[in-house]
Design a protein around this motif. Sequence first.
Motif, short mmCIF file in Angstrom:
data_model
loop_
_atom_site.label_atom_id
_atom_site.label_comp_id
_atom_site.label_asym_id
_atom_site.label_seq_id
_atom_site.Cartn_x
_atom_site.Cartn_y
_atom_site.Cartn_z
N GLY A 126 0.83 -1.20 0.00
CA GLY A 126 0.00 0.00 0.00
C GLY A 126 0.86 1.25 0.00
N LEU A 127 0.94 1.92 -1.15
CA LEU A 127 1.83 3.08 -1.30
C LEU A 127 1.03 4.34 -1.62
CD1 LEU A 127 4.66 1.51 -3.50
CD2 LEU A 127 4.52 1.60 -1.00
N LYS A 128 1.52 5.46 -1.13
CA LYS A 128 0.94 6.76 -1.49
C LYS A 128 1.39 7.17 -2.88
CE LYS A 128 2.61 9.09 1.92
NZ LYS A 128 2.92 10.27 2.75
N ASN A 129 2.60 6.79 -3.23
CA ASN A 129 3.20 7.21 -4.49
C ASN A 129 3.65 5.99 -5.29
OD1 ASN A 129 4.57 8.43 -6.58
ND2 ASN A 129 6.26 9.18 -5.31
N TYR A 130 2.94 5.66 -6.35
CA TYR A 130 3.27 4.48 -7.14
C TYR A 130 4.62 4.63 -7.85
CZ TYR A 130 -1.64 3.05 -6.69
OH TYR A 130 -2.87 2.68 -6.20
N ALA A 131 5.10 5.86 -7.99
CA ALA A 131 6.38 6.09 -8.66
C ALA A 131 7.57 5.85 -7.74
CB ALA A 131 6.44 7.52 -9.21
N ASN A 132 7.31 5.52 -6.48
CA ASN A 132 8.39 5.21 -5.56
C ASN A 132 9.23 4.07 -6.12
OD1 ASN A 132 9.76 3.92 -3.18
ND2 ASN A 132 8.71 5.55 -2.10
N PRO A 133 10.56 4.19 -6.09
CA PRO A 133 11.43 3.15 -6.66
C PRO A 133 11.15 1.75 -6.13
CG PRO A 133 12.72 5.10 -6.13
CD PRO A 133 11.34 5.34 -5.59
N ILE A 134 10.68 1.64 -4.89
CA ILE A 134 10.41 0.32 -4.32
C ILE A 134 9.41 -0.46 -5.16
CG2 ILE A 134 8.52 1.07 -2.80
CD1 ILE A 134 9.46 -0.84 -0.72
N SER A 135 8.47 0.26 -5.79
CA SER A 135 7.44 -0.42 -6.57
C SER A 135 8.02 -1.12 -7.79
CB SER A 135 6.35 0.58 -7.00
OG SER A 135 6.87 1.55 -7.89
N TYR A 136 9.01 -0.51 -8.43
CA TYR A 136 9.63 -1.11 -9.62
C TYR A 136 10.49 -2.30 -9.25
CZ TYR A 136 8.15 3.32 -11.64
OH TYR A 136 7.40 4.39 -12.05
N TYR A 137 11.28 -2.17 -8.18
CA TYR A 137 12.14 -3.27 -7.76
C TYR A 137 11.33 -4.52 -7.41
CZ TYR A 137 15.51 0.56 -7.16
OH TYR A 137 16.30 1.65 -7.35
N LEU A 138 10.32 -4.33 -6.58
CA LEU A 138 9.56 -5.47 -6.09
C LEU A 138 8.69 -6.08 -7.17
CD1 LEU A 138 8.52 -4.15 -2.57
CD2 LEU A 138 10.38 -5.70 -3.15
N ARG A 139 8.08 -5.25 -7.98
CA ARG A 139 7.20 -5.75 -9.03
C ARG A 139 8.00 -6.56 -10.08
NH1 ARG A 139 3.29 -1.28 -10.65
NH2 ARG A 139 5.27 -0.26 -11.08
N ASP A 140 9.21 -6.12 -10.35
CA ASP A 140 10.04 -6.83 -11.34
C ASP A 140 10.60 -8.14 -10.79
OD1 ASP A 140 9.58 -4.79 -13.11
OD2 ASP A 140 11.53 -3.81 -12.80
N ASP A 141 10.84 -8.19 -9.49
CA ASP A 141 11.50 -9.35 -8.90
C ASP A 141 10.54 -10.45 -8.46
OD1 ASP A 141 13.86 -8.04 -9.29
OD2 ASP A 141 14.12 -7.42 -7.21
N ILE B 221 4.02 -10.02 -5.60
CA ILE B 221 3.97 -8.73 -4.93
C ILE B 221 3.21 -7.75 -5.81
CG2 ILE B 221 5.29 -6.76 -4.07
CD1 ILE B 221 7.48 -8.61 -3.22
N ASN B 222 2.12 -7.21 -5.27
CA ASN B 222 1.25 -6.30 -5.99
C ASN B 222 1.38 -4.89 -5.44
OD1 ASN B 222 -0.53 -8.57 -7.37
ND2 ASN B 222 -0.37 -9.09 -5.20
N ILE B 223 1.54 -3.91 -6.31
CA ILE B 223 1.67 -2.51 -5.91
C ILE B 223 0.32 -1.83 -6.09
CG2 ILE B 223 2.93 -0.37 -6.22
CD1 ILE B 223 4.65 -2.76 -5.35
N THR B 224 -0.19 -1.23 -5.02
CA THR B 224 -1.52 -0.62 -5.08
C THR B 224 -1.63 0.48 -4.02
OG1 THR B 224 -3.89 -1.12 -5.06
CG2 THR B 224 -2.52 -2.34 -3.52
N SER B 225 -2.84 0.98 -3.83
CA SER B 225 -3.07 2.03 -2.84
C SER B 225 -3.23 1.42 -1.45
CB SER B 225 -4.34 2.81 -3.18
OG SER B 225 -5.48 1.96 -3.09
N VAL B 226 -3.15 2.27 -0.44
CA VAL B 226 -3.35 1.80 0.94
C VAL B 226 -4.74 1.20 1.09
CG1 VAL B 226 -3.59 2.56 3.34
CG2 VAL B 226 -1.71 3.43 1.94
N GLU B 227 -5.74 1.88 0.54
CA GLU B 227 -7.12 1.41 0.66
C GLU B 227 -7.31 0.05 0.01
OE1 GLU B 227 -7.42 5.97 0.11
OE2 GLU B 227 -6.08 4.32 -0.48
N GLN B 228 -6.79 -0.11 -1.21
CA GLN B 228 -6.96 -1.36 -1.93
C GLN B 228 -6.17 -2.49 -1.29
OE1 GLN B 228 -9.13 -1.82 -4.20
NE2 GLN B 228 -8.61 -3.88 -4.91
N ALA B 229 -4.97 -2.20 -0.83
CA ALA B 229 -4.16 -3.22 -0.17
C ALA B 229 -4.87 -3.76 1.07
CB ALA B 229 -2.80 -2.64 0.21
N ALA B 230 -5.46 -2.86 1.87
CA ALA B 230 -6.18 -3.27 3.08
C ALA B 230 -7.39 -4.12 2.73
CB ALA B 230 -6.60 -2.05 3.87
N ALA B 231 -8.07 -3.79 1.64
CA ALA B 231 -9.26 -4.53 1.23
C ALA B 231 -8.91 -5.93 0.76
CB ALA B 231 -9.99 -3.77 0.13
#
Length: 213
Positions: free
Chosen positions: A37-52, A56-66
């Motif tokens: 759950g990230l505020k900013n999808y452009a955060n570098p962590i999203s690219y590293y984790l999604r590629d590896d 691991i799914n990158i989404t919003s805080v609200e969607q991740a909690a749901a």
Amino acid sequence: MSYKSFVSMNIAIMGAGKQSERLARSLASAGHELFMGLKNYANPISYYLRDDYDNINITSVEQAAAMADIILIATPLDEVRRTAYLLDDVRRKVVIDITSSVSVKAEDYLNSLNAIRSITGSPHVVKCLNCKGYENLISPLFGNKKIDMLVVGESKKSKEIVKIIAKDLDMENVYDFGNNDTTILMDEMAKCWHNVAVRQKMGRKITFKVDKL
């Protein structure tokens, strides 16, 4: 980490720091489905984790909690309240607070466990993993000994889930550190760790370990 958990869980991690990244990598390697759950999808962590990792799914805080049954809050302390308000209805879900107050002034101290519990209304909030460096989440072995975990809270259900997570992180023991009233003591232990590791310059690769004679 080649170990695979005996149970696969949907786990959300709120936060984009190094601790969040290490937790995501370790838990994804154990076979769980992760939602960051990230505020900013452009955060570098999203690219590293999604590629590896495919799980691991990158989404919003609200969607991740749901999407998750277990929610780990690893944000800076000053973002805890905001994050808790975004979780919607999590009263039946396990919420694990892993925030640390080591860099917070005494007058700005926040009992994060109680804040999360009050805002969400969830009786299943516990606190753990705040008394060690993020490096230890990837390599929790010190010599021939694995590190231990302490957990605080009043939910037996959540404490059992923490035991599973600790095994998936390759830790040895989980010690019940008490109910909500011992949260402050746990935060003070985190400050002790930070003092020894950083201020006394012993390095971040240190931990607390319970040894029995």
